[in-house]
Write a protein that holds these residues in place. Structure first.
Motif, PDB file in Angstrom:
ATOM      1  N   ASP A   7       8.213   7.389  12.468  1.00 54.67           N
ATOM      2  CA  ASP A   7       7.085   7.393  11.311  1.00 54.67           C
ATOM      3  C   ASP A   7       7.087   6.113  10.086  1.00 54.67           C
ATOM      4  N   LEU A   8       8.216   5.994   9.887  1.00 53.17           N
ATOM      5  CA  LEU A   8       8.675   5.184   8.718  1.00 53.17           C
ATOM      6  C   LEU A   8       8.086   3.778   9.125  1.00 53.17           C
ATOM      7  N   SER A   9       8.575   3.385  10.684  1.00 55.00           N
ATOM      8  CA  SER A   9       8.159   2.005  10.849  1.00 55.00           C
ATOM      9  C   SER A   9       6.700   2.010  11.247  1.00 55.00           C
ATOM     10  N   LYS A  10       5.935   2.999  11.557  1.00 57.32           N
ATOM     11  CA  LYS A  10       4.512   2.719  11.574  1.00 57.32           C
ATOM     12  C   LYS A  10       4.029   2.651  10.143  1.00 57.32           C
ATOM     13  N   LEU A  11       4.785   3.346   9.281  1.00 61.31           N
ATOM     14  CA  LEU A  11       4.140   3.411   8.050  1.00 61.31           C
ATOM     15  C   LEU A  11       4.260   2.183   7.277  1.00 61.31           C
ATOM     16  N   LYS A  12       5.487   1.274   7.710  1.00 64.50           N
ATOM     17  CA  LYS A  12       5.767  -0.070   7.098  1.00 64.50           C
ATOM     18  C   LYS A  12       4.709  -1.018   7.618  1.00 64.50           C
ATOM     19  N   GLU A  13       4.345  -0.933   8.952  1.00 61.41           N
ATOM     20  CA  GLU A  13       3.539  -1.894   9.803  1.00 61.41           C
ATOM     21  C   GLU A  13       2.188  -1.654   8.959  1.00 61.41           C
ATOM     22  N   LEU A  14       1.905  -0.499   8.580  1.00 58.98           N
ATOM     23  CA  LEU A  14       0.485  -0.199   7.967  1.00 58.98           C
ATOM     24  C   LEU A  14       0.477  -0.869   6.624  1.00 58.98           C
ATOM     25  N   GLY A  15       1.428  -1.311   5.983  1.00 58.34           N
ATOM     26  CA  GLY A  15       1.477  -1.964   4.586  1.00 58.34           C
ATOM     27  C   GLY A  15       1.858  -0.782   3.507  1.00 58.34           C
ATOM     28  N   VAL A  16       2.308   0.519   3.863  1.00 53.50           N
ATOM     29  CA  VAL A  16       2.374   1.300   2.957  1.00 53.50           C
ATOM     30  C   VAL A  16       3.494   0.814   1.963  1.00 53.50           C
ATOM     31  N   VAL A  17       3.417   1.365   0.648  1.00 50.24           N
ATOM     32  CA  VAL A  17       4.551   1.112  -0.503  1.00 50.24           C
ATOM     33  C   VAL A  17       4.830   2.268  -1.049  1.00 50.24           C
ATOM     34  N   GLY A  18       3.992   3.400  -0.989  1.00 55.70           N
ATOM     35  CA  GLY A  18       4.365   4.719  -1.781  1.00 55.70           C
ATOM     36  C   GLY A  18       3.520   5.691  -1.080  1.00 55.70           C
ATOM     37  N   ASP A  19       3.815   6.776  -1.823  1.00 54.77           N
ATOM     38  CA  ASP A  19       3.258   8.260  -1.475  1.00 54.77           C
ATOM     39  C   ASP A  19       3.040   8.970  -2.616  1.00 54.77           C
ATOM     40  N   ILE A  20       2.195  10.006  -2.723  1.00 57.01           N
ATOM     41  CA  ILE A  20       1.943  11.151  -3.450  1.00 57.01           C
ATOM     42  C   ILE A  20       1.668  12.328  -2.642  1.00 57.01           C
ATOM     43  N   PHE A  46       2.175  13.024   0.651  1.00 55.63           N
ATOM     44  CA  PHE A  46       1.279  12.502   2.047  1.00 55.63           C
ATOM     45  C   PHE A  46       0.220  11.932   1.936  1.00 55.63           C
ATOM     46  N   ARG A  47      -0.060  11.260   0.707  1.00 57.81           N
ATOM     47  CA  ARG A  47      -1.344  10.508   0.358  1.00 57.81           C
ATOM     48  C   ARG A  47      -0.548   9.030   0.440  1.00 57.81           C
ATOM     49  N   PHE A  48      -0.487   8.539   1.541  1.00 54.89           N
ATOM     50  CA  PHE A  48       0.142   6.997   1.581  1.00 54.89           C
ATOM     51  C   PHE A  48      -0.938   5.964   1.034  1.00 54.89           C
ATOM     52  N   PHE A  49      -0.306   4.992   0.453  1.00 58.65           N
ATOM     53  CA  PHE A  49      -1.211   3.779  -0.157  1.00 58.65           C
ATOM     54  C   PHE A  49      -0.295   2.410   0.001  1.00 58.65           C
ATOM     55  N   ASN A  50      -1.195   1.416  -0.200  1.00 61.02           N
ATOM     56  CA  ASN A  50      -0.956   0.048   0.191  1.00 61.02           C
ATOM     57  C   ASN A  50      -0.356  -0.378  -1.457  1.00 61.02           C
ATOM     58  N   GLN A  51      -0.264  -1.691  -1.446  1.00 69.47           N
ATOM     59  CA  GLN A  51       0.096  -2.453  -2.700  1.00 69.47           C
ATOM     60  C   GLN A  51      -0.950  -2.480  -3.884  1.00 69.47           C
ATOM     61  N   MET A  52      -2.068  -2.360  -3.381  1.00 74.89           N
ATOM     62  CA  MET A  52      -3.187  -2.235  -4.238  1.00 74.89           C
ATOM     63  C   MET A  52      -3.817  -0.817  -4.600  1.00 74.89           C
ATOM     64  N   GLY A  53      -2.888   0.032  -4.283  1.00 72.14           N
ATOM     65  CA  GLY A  53      -3.309   1.536  -4.450  1.00 72.14           C
ATOM     66  C   GLY A  53      -4.350   2.045  -3.602  1.00 72.14           C
ATOM     67  N   ASN A  54      -4.851   1.378  -2.458  1.00 75.45           N
ATOM     68  CA  ASN A  54      -5.715   1.793  -1.555  1.00 75.45           C
ATOM     69  C   ASN A  54      -5.128   2.800  -0.391  1.00 75.45           C
ATOM     70  N   THR A  55      -5.900   4.020  -0.182  1.00 72.25           N
ATOM     71  CA  THR A  55      -5.306   4.804   0.812  1.00 72.25           C
ATOM     72  C   THR A  55      -5.259   4.213   2.033  1.00 72.25           C
ATOM     73  N   VAL A  56      -4.259   4.367   2.802  1.00 77.02           N
ATOM     74  CA  VAL A  56      -3.833   3.712   4.250  1.00 77.02           C
ATOM     75  C   VAL A  56      -4.001   4.869   5.156  1.00 77.02           C
ATOM     76  N   ASP A  57      -5.089   4.568   6.024  1.00 75.31           N
ATOM     77  CA  ASP A  57      -5.283   5.726   7.081  1.00 75.31           C
ATOM     78  C   ASP A  57      -4.247   5.737   7.847  1.00 75.31           C
ATOM     79  N   ASN A  58      -3.788   6.712   8.244  1.00 69.84           N
ATOM     80  CA  ASN A  58      -2.426   7.234   8.962  1.00 69.84           C
ATOM     81  C   ASN A  58      -2.726   8.751   9.707  1.00 69.84           C
ATOM     82  N   PRO A  59      -1.667   9.134  10.599  1.00 75.25           N
ATOM     83  CA  PRO A  59      -1.977  10.491  11.181  1.00 75.25           C
ATOM     84  C   PRO A  59      -1.835  11.462  10.330  1.00 75.25           C
ATOM     85  N   PHE A  60      -1.242  11.282   9.203  1.00 82.47           N
ATOM     86  CA  PHE A  60      -0.854  12.575   8.331  1.00 82.47           C
ATOM     87  C   PHE A  60      -2.090  12.618   7.302  1.00 82.47           C
ATOM     88  N   SER A  61      -2.932  11.642   6.953  1.00 86.56           N
ATOM     89  CA  SER A  61      -4.117  11.595   6.261  1.00 86.56           C
ATOM     90  C   SER A  61      -5.100  12.593   6.669  1.00 86.56           C
TER      91      SER A  61
END
Length: 312
Positions: A228-241, A243-258
């Motif tokens: 899961d972590l490898s996939k999230l890193k590939e998607l550009g995820v930098v953080g979560d609130i 299970f709400r994963f987001f990229n460096q601009m604060g935009n939602t990153v579409d992922n299986p958990f969302s």
């Protein structure tokens, strides 16, 4: 440029005002001039370096950081506490500062939404017993399970409600469910849908955030594995609130958990009237910066090292 005689006069005025604690009115009478002339003379003494003002207080650095954060990210308010070499001491100081801030800023507040996690658990533990019976506490996401129940949103809503003597709603669903189909079934239930609607319309939202790749609560609870972590890193995820994963601009990153998360989306959080974010730990700086860039935060409570990391 000022000549010797004028400079001598400025020094006299400055010494009476700063050294002898005379009022501007008293100095004006002594020199037979108007008070505005004395005021201008004091300003000129500062401008040309006769008078230099220093604030001698250990909190001045954190106050400066607060002002920089407010200006840089257009925040309503920022609170920065000194960092300690022991992270748990810093965490408690941040939680205490956030609890103190909220307890003194509840005018016209009728509802508070709270997320989950270790930081917000510390915040609730530090919150004073203070009757606010006209306020309702609402979880911002589901929170049921066997592990670390004390950090789930439902439990934190309950504990904060007890300290306030406030009414509390509960979201009777896990934070994450097994499938999108199950999520849709849950959201169609009146009780669950009603609480989510309450959460969307709270006056204040209390959130923290995590770094899924370091000291991650989601990972420690077994929600995320290495794949899961490898996939999230590939998607550009930098953080979560939660299970709400987001990229460096604060935009939602579409992922299986969302598509399986029970609770408010990032867009829902952004629409809350006032969001207070409580963050401790430099390893969360990238996530915090992303949320600040995205405009999700109105009031920030953090520690000195994290604030410095974000501003740099």
């Amino acid at each position: 440029m000022v000549d010797w005689e004028e400079r001598r006069q400025l020094v006299k005025i400055a010494n009476l005002y700063y050294g002898e604690n005379w009022t501007q009115e008293q100095i004006a009478k002594k020199f037979s001039v108007s008070r505005p002339i004395i005021s201008k003379s004091l300003q000129k003494a500062r401008d040309i370096g006769i008078v230099e003002v220093y604030i001698n207080d250990q909190t001045i650095h954190t106050v400066s950081l607060e002002q920089s954060l407010e200006k840089e990210f257009n925040l309503i308010d920022a609170k920065v506490v000194p960092s300690n070499s022991k992270s748990d001491i810093t965490l408690h100081a941040v939680g205490r500062a956030a609890a103190n801030y909220l307890s003194k800023n509840l005018k016209d507040v009728k509802s508070i939404g709270i997320s989950w996690g270790e930081t917000l658990t510390t915040f609730v533990n530090e919150y004073p017993f203070q009757l606010n019976e006209d306020i309702k506490i609402v979880p911002l996401e589901g929170g049921m399970g066997r592990k670390k129940v004390e950090i789930h949103a439902n439990q934190l809503a309950y504990e904060l409600g007890k300290k306030m003597g406030a009414e509390c709603s509960f979201l009777y669903a896990p934070a994450i469910v097994e499938s999108e189909e199950l999520l849709n079934r849950l959201l169609s239930m009146d009780d669950i849908n009603a609480v989510i609607e309450e959460a969307k319309n709270v006056d204040i939202g209390l959130i923290s955030m995590g770094n899924p790749f370091e000291n991650s609560t989601l990972q420690s609870l077994g929600y995320l594995d290495e794949d899961d972590l490898s996939k999230l890193k590939e998607l550009g995820v930098v953080g979560d609130i939660g299970f709400r994963f987001f990229n460096q601009m604060g935009n939602t990153v579409d992922n299986p958990f969302s598509k399986k998360m029970v609770g408010l989306s990032l867009d829902d959080l952004k629409n809350i009237k006032k969001v207070i974010t409580v963050v401790s730990g430099v390893y969360k700086a990238d996530a915090l910066l992303a949320m600040l860039r995205g405009g999700y935060i109105d009031i920030l409570v953090t520690d000195e090292d994290t604030a410095n990391a974000v501003l740099k």
